[in-house]
Design a protein around this motif. Structure first.
Motif, PDB file in Angstrom:
ATOM      1  N   UNK A 148      50.970  40.097 -25.326  1.00 38.73           N
ATOM      2  CA  UNK A 148      50.034  39.747 -26.541  1.00 38.73           C
ATOM      3  C   UNK A 148      48.776  40.298 -26.578  1.00 38.73           C
ATOM      4  N   UNK A 149      48.158  40.247 -25.323  1.00 39.95           N
ATOM      5  CA  UNK A 149      46.889  41.086 -24.966  1.00 39.95           C
ATOM      6  C   UNK A 149      46.979  42.667 -25.465  1.00 39.95           C
ATOM      7  N   UNK A 150      47.895  43.382 -24.969  1.00 38.13           N
ATOM      8  CA  UNK A 150      48.249  44.737 -25.465  1.00 38.13           C
ATOM      9  C   UNK A 150      48.232  45.019 -26.818  1.00 38.13           C
ATOM     10  N   UNK A 151      48.913  44.179 -27.473  1.00 35.72           N
ATOM     11  CA  UNK A 151      49.341  44.222 -29.152  1.00 35.72           C
ATOM     12  C   UNK A 151      47.902  43.984 -29.804  1.00 35.72           C
ATOM     13  N   UNK A 152      47.234  42.718 -29.269  1.00 35.80           N
ATOM     14  CA  UNK A 152      45.971  42.462 -30.101  1.00 35.80           C
ATOM     15  C   UNK A 152      44.704  43.652 -29.886  1.00 35.80           C
ATOM     16  N   UNK A 153      44.862  44.160 -28.392  1.00 35.07           N
ATOM     17  CA  UNK A 153      43.863  45.155 -28.326  1.00 35.07           C
ATOM     18  C   UNK A 153      44.223  46.263 -29.259  1.00 35.07           C
ATOM     19  N   UNK A 154      45.105  46.790 -29.270  1.00 32.28           N
ATOM     20  CA  UNK A 154      45.769  48.173 -30.204  1.00 32.28           C
ATOM     21  C   UNK A 154      45.436  47.644 -31.617  1.00 32.28           C
ATOM     22  N   UNK A 155      45.692  46.569 -31.979  1.00 36.82           N
ATOM     23  CA  UNK A 155      45.469  46.176 -33.647  1.00 36.82           C
ATOM     24  C   UNK A 155      44.346  46.002 -33.937  1.00 36.82           C
ATOM     25  N   UNK A 156      43.565  45.367 -32.977  1.00 37.05           N
ATOM     26  CA  UNK A 156      41.902  45.300 -33.498  1.00 37.05           C
ATOM     27  C   UNK A 156      41.326  46.355 -33.717  1.00 37.05           C
ATOM     28  N   UNK A 157      41.504  47.279 -32.539  1.00 36.97           N
ATOM     29  CA  UNK A 157      40.818  48.764 -32.817  1.00 36.97           C
ATOM     30  C   UNK A 157      41.261  49.463 -33.977  1.00 36.97           C
ATOM     31  N   UNK A 158      42.690  49.390 -34.333  1.00 42.71           N
ATOM     32  CA  UNK A 158      42.862  50.214 -35.572  1.00 42.71           C
ATOM     33  C   UNK A 158      42.891  49.374 -36.904  1.00 42.71           C
ATOM     34  N   UNK A 159      42.498  48.041 -36.658  1.00 41.56           N
ATOM     35  CA  UNK A 159      42.093  47.321 -38.003  1.00 41.56           C
ATOM     36  C   UNK A 159      40.918  47.999 -38.311  1.00 41.56           C
ATOM     37  N   UNK A 160      39.822  47.944 -37.421  1.00 43.34           N
ATOM     38  CA  UNK A 160      38.490  48.481 -37.567  1.00 43.34           C
ATOM     39  C   UNK A 160      38.298  49.989 -38.110  1.00 43.34           C
ATOM     40  N   UNK A 161      39.248  50.602 -37.398  1.00 45.82           N
ATOM     41  CA  UNK A 161      39.328  52.036 -38.036  1.00 45.82           C
ATOM     42  C   UNK A 161      39.733  52.115 -39.454  1.00 45.82           C
ATOM     43  N   UNK A 162      40.770  51.324 -39.810  1.00 42.45           N
ATOM     44  CA  UNK A 162      41.254  51.462 -41.324  1.00 42.45           C
ATOM     45  C   UNK A 162      40.103  50.922 -42.056  1.00 42.45           C
ATOM     46  N   UNK A 163      39.736  49.891 -41.884  1.00 41.02           N
ATOM     47  CA  UNK A 163      38.186  49.282 -42.340  1.00 41.02           C
ATOM     48  C   UNK A 163      37.485  50.482 -42.763  1.00 41.02           C
ATOM     49  N   UNK A 164      36.843  51.112 -41.570  1.00 46.03           N
ATOM     50  CA  UNK A 164      35.936  52.377 -41.966  1.00 46.03           C
ATOM     51  C   UNK A 164      36.611  53.212 -42.903  1.00 46.03           C
ATOM     52  N   UNK A 165      37.585  53.586 -42.668  1.00 45.56           N
ATOM     53  CA  UNK A 165      38.224  54.747 -43.637  1.00 45.56           C
ATOM     54  C   UNK A 165      38.288  54.189 -45.152  1.00 45.56           C
ATOM     55  N   UNK A 166      38.673  52.878 -45.414  1.00 47.45           N
ATOM     56  CA  UNK A 166      38.847  52.263 -46.623  1.00 47.45           C
ATOM     57  C   UNK A 166      37.546  52.035 -47.451  1.00 47.45           C
ATOM     58  N   UNK A 167      36.537  52.094 -46.712  1.00 48.09           N
ATOM     59  CA  UNK A 167      35.175  52.066 -47.343  1.00 48.09           C
ATOM     60  C   UNK A 167      34.918  53.206 -48.344  1.00 48.09           C
TER      61      UNK A 167
END
Length: 321
Positions: A148-167
Motif C-alpha cells: 500500500x505504501x509503494x502504491x500511495x507513494x507512486x500515485x501521489x507523485x504522479x497525481x501531482x505531475x498530472x495536476x501540473x500538466x493539466x493547468x
C-alpha cells in the motif's frame, strides 16, 4: 478545438505518430512488439497462477514475485494495445483525458515496480540474515503495508505531475512524436513555462530511484556480509543463489531505465528520434517479458512447479493404438 496562431487551446485529442521516420515499417516493427507483449502476458499470468494455486508458495518471497508479475501485466497493457493499434490500423488519435491517464499509469507503475524491487531486496535480507524469524518478521500485515505504501507513494507523485500538466490549456502542437503518451513527449508540446513540471519531475524521479537504490544497496551489503561469514563454499553459493533471480531483474530494470533516461535527457540532438522511442518501449517491454523466465529458471520451487505441470499434461495425453 480552437486554433489561434498555430496554438491549440484545450485540444480534445492528440495524434500519436508511432515510431517517427519509420512509419512505413510499422507493420514489421509490430511483430516483435506483439510477441513481447503476448510473452509478458502469458509468462506473468503463469507465474501468478502457479503461486496462487500452490499453497506451498504462499510465502513472502513468492507474494512479492506475484506482485511484480501483476505490475508487469498492468504496465505492458497500459501502452502496448494502443501502440499495436497505431502499427496495425493507423489509429493515431487518442483522447486528451486518455492520454493523461496513460501518462499517469506508465510512470506510476514504473515507480511501483521500483518499490517492489526494493521490498524484495529487504525480503532477501531477512531470509538470509534472520532465517529463523523470516515468517515472523515478514508477516502478511507487513507485506500489505509495504504494498500500500509503494502504491500511495507512486500515485501521489504522479497525481501531482498530472495536476501540473493539466493547468496548461495551450499547446504548440497536438502531434506527439511517440508510440504512447510519455510525460516528456507531452510536456514538450505545452505552450508556456514548463519549469515547474521539469523540476518536480526530476526531483520526484530522483527521490524515488535514490530511495529504492539506497534500500537495495543496504540490503545487499548486509546480505554479502552475512554470506561471507558462512564458512563453507557451498553455503556461499546456496545463499547467493537465492538472490540470483532478483539481482538479475534489478540490473536489467535499472540499466535499461538509466539508459533510456540519459538518452532522453542528454542525447536529444545526437540520437535519432526513432532510437528514443525504441528505448522508451524496450525499457518497459523487455523487463516485463524477461521477469517470468528469470524467476522461473532461477527460483527452484517455481521451476519444479512448472515441470510438474508439464509432466501432468504429458501423462494425460492419450496414446493411439
Amino acid at each position: 478545438m480552437l486554433i489561434f496562431n498555430k496554438t491549440y487551446f484545450h485540444p480534445s485529442t492528440f495524434i500519436l505518430v508511432g515510431i517517427p521516420g519509420l512509419e512505413a515499417a510499422h507493420i514489421w516493427i509490430s511483430i516483435p512488439f506483439c510477441i513481447g507483449y503476448i510473452t509478458a502476458l502469458l509468462g506473468n499470468s503463469a507465474i501468478m497462477y502457479i503461486i496462487k494455486t500452490d499453497q506451498a508458495l504462499h510465502e513472502p518471497m513468492y507474494i512479492f514475485i506475484s506482485m511484480l508479475a501483476f505490475s508487469d501485466i498492468c504496465t505492458t497493457s497500459t501502452i502496448m494495445p494502443k501502440s499495436l493499434c497505431i502499427f496495425w490500423f493507423s489509429s493515431h488519435e487518442i483522447n486528451y483525458a486518455a492520454c493523461l491517464i496513460q501518462v499517469f499509469f506508465v510512470h506510476c507503475l514504473s515507480a511501483v515496480e521500483s518499490g517492489i524491487l526494493a521490498a524484495m531486496s529487504y525480503d532477501r535480507y531477512v531470509a538470509i540474515c534472520y532465517p529463523l524469524r523470516y515468517t515472523s518478521i515478514l508477516t502478511n500485515q507487513l507485506i500489505a503495508t509495504l504494498g500500500i505504501a509503494i502504491l500511495i507513494r507512486a500515485a501521489t507523485v504522479e497525481i501531482i505531475v498530472i495536476f501540473l500538466v493539466q493547468r496548461f490549456q495551450c499547446f504548440k502542437s497536438i502531434v506527439i512524436s511517440h508510440s504512447y503518451c510519455d510525460l516528456m513527449a507531452v510536456v514538450k508540446l505545452i505552450y508556456g513555462d514548463i519549469t515547474p513540471i521539469n523540476v518536480f519531475g526530476l526531483f520526484s524521479a530522483a527521490f524515488i530511484i535514490f530511495f529504492d537504490v539506497i534500500a537495495i544497496s543496504w540490503s545487499y551489503s548486509k546480505i554479502l556480509r552475512a554470506v561471507f561469514r558462512i564458512g563453507s563454499k557451498d553455503g556461499h553459493l546456496k545463499a547467493l543463489s537465492t538472490c540470483g533471480a532478483h539481482f538479475v531483474v534489478i540490473v536489467v530494470t535499472y540499466v535499461l531505465a538509466l539508459f533510456s533516461y540519459v538518452s532522453h535527457r542528454l542525447g536529444q540532438e545526437n540520437i535519432p528520434a526513432h532510437v528514443h522511442i525504441f528505448l522508451a518501449n524496450i525499457y518497459i517491454l523487455i523487463p516485463t517479458m524477461l521477469n517470468p523466465f528469470v524467476y522461473g529458471a532461477n527460483t527452484k520451487r517455481i521451476r519444479e512447479r512448472v515441470l510438474r505441470m508439464f509432466q501432468c499434461r504429458k501423462d494425460h495425453v492419450p496414446t493411439l493404438r
